[in-house]
Scaffold this active site. Structure first.
Site, short mmCIF file in Angstrom:
data_model
loop_
_atom_site.label_atom_id
_atom_site.label_comp_id
_atom_site.label_asym_id
_atom_site.label_seq_id
_atom_site.Cartn_x
_atom_site.Cartn_y
_atom_site.Cartn_z
N CYS A 1 0.83 -1.20 0.00
CA CYS A 1 0.00 0.00 0.00
C CYS A 1 0.87 1.26 0.00
O CYS A 1 1.55 1.55 0.99
CB CYS A 1 -0.91 -0.03 1.23
SG CYS A 1 -1.81 1.49 1.57
N CYS B 1 0.02 3.87 2.69
CA CYS B 1 0.43 3.35 4.01
C CYS B 1 1.90 3.67 4.26
O CYS B 1 2.29 4.03 5.38
CB CYS B 1 0.24 1.84 4.08
SG CYS B 1 -1.45 1.27 3.90
#
Length: 135
Positions: free
Chosen positions: A58, A61
């Site tokens: 991600c 993230c």
């Protein structure tokens, strides 16, 4: 005639003060959790905890993680727990994580606040400070 005696004074021994505590004090730190350690680190914590649900693949993230760590380090009343949802799918489903990154604030073992997606540095700092002040 009084004679003065010279007494050799030994320096005090260094000692480590220990307090009995059910859990280690991890405030102001970032800790990686697993399904085995999640309950003791989050739901049974005696202070506010912020949980970063993330995945290695991600992109947002990877950008949000350092902002959270920096903010938590500046607010020593809260702990940041990172949980990789790919490795701990049962925890992600228990807390209904549907998108990444998801950040949840826990207090007294319950989710009290959360947000999904990338946030700016000042917004992350405000979120962390808000929950650190609950301690």
């Amino acid at each position: 005639m009084n004679s003065l005696r010279t007494i050799a004074i030994k320096p005090a021994r260094q000692f480590v003060r220990s307090f009995h505590a059910a859990q280690p004090r991890l405030t102001g730190k970032t800790v990686e959790a697993t399904s085995e350690t999640f309950d003791s680190l989050v739901t049974k914590a005696n202070h506010p905890v912020i949980v970063d649900f993330y995945a290695d693949w991600c992109g947002p993230c990877k950008m949000l993680g350092p902002l959270l760590s920096k903010s938590v380090a500046a607010n020593p009343n809260v702990t940041l727990i990172k949980i990789n949802v790919d490795d701990n799918q049962e925890i992600a489903s228990k807390f209904k994580v549907a998108a990444l990154p998801t950040v949840s604030a826990f207090n007294d073992g319950k989710v009290v606040d959360s947000f999904v997606g990338m946030r700016s540095g000042p917004m992350v700092e405000q979120f962390v400070k808000k929950h650190a002040d609950l301690a």
